[in-house]
Scaffold this motif. Sequence first.
Motif, PDB file in Angstrom:
ATOM      1  N   ALA A 209     -31.420  47.684 -30.294  1.00  0.00           N
ATOM      2  CA  ALA A 209     -31.371  47.749 -29.037  1.00  0.00           C
ATOM      3  C   ALA A 209     -32.511  48.075 -29.131  1.00  0.00           C
ATOM      4  O   ALA A 209     -32.963  49.673 -29.840  1.00  0.00           O
ATOM      5  CB  ALA A 209     -30.556  48.230 -28.219  1.00  0.00           C
ATOM      6  N   PHE A 210     -33.867  48.064 -28.386  1.00  0.00           N
ATOM      7  CA  PHE A 210     -34.692  47.999 -28.169  1.00  0.00           C
ATOM      8  C   PHE A 210     -36.104  48.496 -29.492  1.00  0.00           C
ATOM      9  O   PHE A 210     -36.787  49.083 -29.048  1.00  0.00           O
ATOM     10  CB  PHE A 210     -35.625  49.957 -27.761  1.00  0.00           C
ATOM     11  CG  PHE A 210     -34.545  50.001 -25.950  1.00  0.00           C
ATOM     12  CD1 PHE A 210     -34.675  49.766 -25.066  1.00  0.00           C
ATOM     13  CD2 PHE A 210     -32.917  50.231 -25.999  1.00  0.00           C
ATOM     14  CE1 PHE A 210     -34.097  49.282 -23.678  1.00  0.00           C
ATOM     15  CE2 PHE A 210     -32.476  50.499 -24.796  1.00  0.00           C
ATOM     16  CZ  PHE A 210     -32.755  49.744 -23.569  1.00  0.00           C
ATOM     17  N   GLY A 211     -35.773  47.747 -30.434  1.00  0.00           N
ATOM     18  CA  GLY A 211     -36.084  47.547 -31.577  1.00  0.00           C
ATOM     19  C   GLY A 211     -37.712  47.537 -31.824  1.00  0.00           C
ATOM     20  O   GLY A 211     -38.399  47.464 -32.072  1.00  0.00           O
ATOM     21  N   MET A 212     -37.496  46.205 -30.649  1.00  0.00           N
ATOM     22  CA  MET A 212     -39.750  46.138 -30.773  1.00  0.00           C
ATOM     23  C   MET A 212     -40.253  46.744 -30.152  1.00  0.00           C
ATOM     24  O   MET A 212     -41.408  46.582 -30.253  1.00  0.00           O
ATOM     25  CB  MET A 212     -39.501  44.470 -29.953  1.00  0.00           C
ATOM     26  CG  MET A 212     -40.678  43.860 -30.073  1.00  0.00           C
ATOM     27  SD  MET A 212     -40.607  42.018 -29.465  1.00  0.00           S
ATOM     28  CE  MET A 212     -40.431  42.824 -27.319  1.00  0.00           C
TER      29      MET A 212
ATOM     30  N   CYS B 277     -33.379  35.326 -20.273  1.00  0.00           N
ATOM     31  CA  CYS B 277     -33.179  36.454 -19.387  1.00  0.00           C
ATOM     32  C   CYS B 277     -34.882  35.999 -18.558  1.00  0.00           C
ATOM     33  O   CYS B 277     -35.029  36.034 -17.385  1.00  0.00           O
ATOM     34  CB  CYS B 277     -32.960  38.419 -20.083  1.00  0.00           C
ATOM     35  SG  CYS B 277     -34.711  38.230 -20.965  1.00  0.00           S
ATOM     36  N   LEU B 278     -35.514  35.740 -19.187  1.00  0.00           N
ATOM     37  CA  LEU B 278     -36.588  35.140 -18.544  1.00  0.00           C
ATOM     38  C   LEU B 278     -37.309  33.938 -17.619  1.00  0.00           C
ATOM     39  O   LEU B 278     -37.887  33.397 -16.938  1.00  0.00           O
ATOM     40  CB  LEU B 278     -38.168  35.792 -19.122  1.00  0.00           C
ATOM     41  CG  LEU B 278     -37.992  36.747 -19.165  1.00  0.00           C
ATOM     42  CD1 LEU B 278     -39.239  36.598 -20.270  1.00  0.00           C
ATOM     43  CD2 LEU B 278     -39.076  38.039 -17.659  1.00  0.00           C
ATOM     44  N   ALA B 279     -36.297  33.142 -18.707  1.00  0.00           N
ATOM     45  CA  ALA B 279     -36.116  31.805 -17.682  1.00  0.00           C
ATOM     46  C   ALA B 279     -36.254  31.140 -16.285  1.00  0.00           C
ATOM     47  O   ALA B 279     -37.020  30.266 -16.429  1.00  0.00           O
ATOM     48  CB  ALA B 279     -35.129  30.497 -18.194  1.00  0.00           C
TER      49      ALA B 279
ATOM     50  N   PRO C 283     -27.932  55.158 -20.330  1.00  0.00           N
ATOM     51  CA  PRO C 283     -26.929  53.751 -19.969  1.00  0.00           C
ATOM     52  C   PRO C 283     -28.409  52.625 -20.014  1.00  0.00           C
ATOM     53  O   PRO C 283     -29.131  53.034 -20.029  1.00  0.00           O
ATOM     54  CB  PRO C 283     -26.591  53.678 -18.783  1.00  0.00           C
ATOM     55  CG  PRO C 283     -26.519  55.013 -18.357  1.00  0.00           C
ATOM     56  CD  PRO C 283     -27.176  56.071 -19.099  1.00  0.00           C
ATOM     57  N   LEU C 284     -27.879  51.405 -20.793  1.00  0.00           N
ATOM     58  CA  LEU C 284     -28.992  50.712 -20.513  1.00  0.00           C
ATOM     59  C   LEU C 284     -29.812  50.059 -19.319  1.00  0.00           C
ATOM     60  O   LEU C 284     -30.641  50.824 -19.583  1.00  0.00           O
ATOM     61  CB  LEU C 284     -28.222  49.254 -20.533  1.00  0.00           C
ATOM     62  CG  LEU C 284     -28.582  47.518 -21.148  1.00  0.00           C
ATOM     63  CD1 LEU C 284     -29.837  48.793 -22.314  1.00  0.00           C
ATOM     64  CD2 LEU C 284     -28.017  46.284 -21.503  1.00  0.00           C
ATOM     65  N   THR C 285     -29.250  50.526 -18.205  1.00  0.00           N
ATOM     66  CA  THR C 285     -30.167  49.911 -16.609  1.00  0.00           C
ATOM     67  C   THR C 285     -30.429  51.253 -16.826  1.00  0.00           C
ATOM     68  O   THR C 285     -31.815  50.895 -16.779  1.00  0.00           O
ATOM     69  CB  THR C 285     -29.189  50.051 -16.273  1.00  0.00           C
ATOM     70  OG1 THR C 285     -27.955  48.996 -16.037  1.00  0.00           O
ATOM     71  CG2 THR C 285     -29.932  49.650 -14.539  1.00  0.00           C
TER      72      THR C 285
ATOM     73  N   ALA D 153     -32.013  44.248 -25.510  1.00  0.00           N
ATOM     74  CA  ALA D 153     -32.607  45.027 -24.492  1.00  0.00           C
ATOM     75  C   ALA D 153     -34.396  44.985 -24.725  1.00  0.00           C
ATOM     76  O   ALA D 153     -34.694  45.314 -23.305  1.00  0.00           O
ATOM     77  CB  ALA D 153     -32.463  46.240 -25.369  1.00  0.00           C
ATOM     78  N   SER D 154     -35.769  44.993 -25.236  1.00  0.00           N
ATOM     79  CA  SER D 154     -36.497  45.215 -25.188  1.00  0.00           C
ATOM     80  C   SER D 154     -36.916  44.104 -24.176  1.00  0.00           C
ATOM     81  O   SER D 154     -37.844  43.973 -23.235  1.00  0.00           O
ATOM     82  CB  SER D 154     -37.300  44.717 -26.710  1.00  0.00           C
ATOM     83  OG  SER D 154     -36.548  46.056 -27.720  1.00  0.00           O
ATOM     84  N   MET D 155     -36.486  42.222 -24.506  1.00  0.00           N
ATOM     85  CA  MET D 155     -36.880  41.478 -23.187  1.00  0.00           C
ATOM     86  C   MET D 155     -36.227  41.783 -22.269  1.00  0.00           C
ATOM     87  O   MET D 155     -37.028  41.483 -21.245  1.00  0.00           O
ATOM     88  CB  MET D 155     -36.370  40.300 -23.872  1.00  0.00           C
ATOM     89  CG  MET D 155     -37.044  39.652 -25.423  1.00  0.00           C
ATOM     90  SD  MET D 155     -38.185  39.548 -25.081  1.00  0.00           S
ATOM     91  CE  MET D 155     -38.616  38.434 -23.917  1.00  0.00           C
ATOM     92  N   LEU D 156     -35.743  43.033 -21.827  1.00  0.00           N
ATOM     93  CA  LEU D 156     -34.863  42.908 -20.251  1.00  0.00           C
ATOM     94  C   LEU D 156     -35.984  44.267 -19.892  1.00  0.00           C
ATOM     95  O   LEU D 156     -36.504  44.037 -19.004  1.00  0.00           O
ATOM     96  CB  LEU D 156     -33.587  43.848 -20.924  1.00  0.00           C
ATOM     97  CG  LEU D 156     -32.388  42.511 -20.433  1.00  0.00           C
ATOM     98  CD1 LEU D 156     -30.927  44.014 -20.674  1.00  0.00           C
ATOM     99  CD2 LEU D 156     -32.427  41.816 -19.323  1.00  0.00           C
TER     100      LEU D 156
END
Length: 463
Positions: A66-69, A148-150, A82-84, A116-119
């Motif tokens: 998660a958030f690796g990018m 998630c961007l579609a 938390p993720l949000t 997670a990074s894309m979010l």
Amino acid sequence: MAWSFVGRNYELDQVRPTHDRRGSAVVVVAREPGMGRSSLLREAAGRLPGGPATALWLSGRGGDTAFGMLRRLLPGLGAGSPLTEAVRAGARDLYELTEDGRRPIFVDDAHLADHASMLVLRELHRTGRAQLVVTHLTGRVTPDPLDCLAYEHDITTVKLASLTPGEVNLVVGGLVDGRVDTATSDALHAASGGNPLLLRELVDRGRLEPRDGKWRVAGPVTAGPPLSDAATARLADAIRVAWESLDLARVELLCDLATELDDWARRALATALLLRARPAECLRLLESAPSDRETALLRGIAVAFGLRRPDDADHVLAEAGVPAGMRAWIAAVGGRTAVASALLAAEPVLHDRGEILFDQAARGLLAMAEMRPWQAIPHIRRAVAADEAGHVDLPWLAPYLRALLIDALLLGGRIGEATAMASGFHAARRSSGWTVAVAISSLAAGPLPPLSTEPTSTVVVAG
């Protein structure tokens, strides 16, 4: 050799507006690996007012965690939250790094990014304060991180096109630092499909050499590393397309680019060499070909017409079990009508449609040699019908039969039908097969006088 950036003006125009306004994500989509997604991104960054360093660079290859990018830019992101909340915090922190949105964010290989990074990027985009340029390879990853961007607003999708033949010529010319022969660059375009990565693989193997002021394919490969699976598959497709369209020169060029040839490609190349008046090379190539009917037929044609040894050819064909109809056709094309008649008279009842094709073509040739064109026409029409039904995998046969039927119709006084069939069948139209029909006639009857572009008598029956 230096790789130059060529073309892509439309794609760059589509990407460039994101540098001047906010609230837009540009997704650059390639159909396959090697189409230049990363190169386009670097070129777009190089055209920024402040240069490539102006942009924030991210790579989807940052890892699956998660958030690796984003770890390189935001090391502590997501720790104990938390993720949000982590997504919102990441969007705020990333926005600060963009200097209030003045620096664009370039994301390469986003299809490999963690979700997670894309979010975080989606949250930043939703604020209307982001400038995102994203490269993406579709259809390769499931689930796709870009899903998630579609359905977000203001998304522009740019699909990278293949390089054109002219662009391939420019790229290869830059690589070799010289002028490239057009036929060579066209063959490289066909072999690579306009894919820059496959193109570079073909050129980097040292298959080009300067000759007569231009760079050309050096000749058959004798050694060197094998091509990748992708390049091998694409090259095989290109050889088949060139063969089916009877572009004999391109067949030879493409086969010269191959590391090794399978049985089908070896036979196609041997046929191209034969029809380009190089029977000795054809026969040398056939030495390693399988002993099937088509190879035996080709070998017989090369010996009978190319080497002018018809008796030896018939012996080779008989030893190989080639049907009498095929042997009769070769004899008839060479003007040996007595031999052809004897073979047809002793022929058993035919059931194989490929054999029927050559039987009817031979009978048509005999009727024409005896000046009975009205009897030749139905025989040749049956041969044409069998060929059109796909009973043999010999593309060179169709134009030969067409030329033969035109001659029969002309000799039979059916001028209207001959004219209609001859429409578009001439030397000025490369795809018509005219040159192949002439090549077979030349092999059988020796050198022909200079050709007119008008389709008059195109098949010569020696005798």
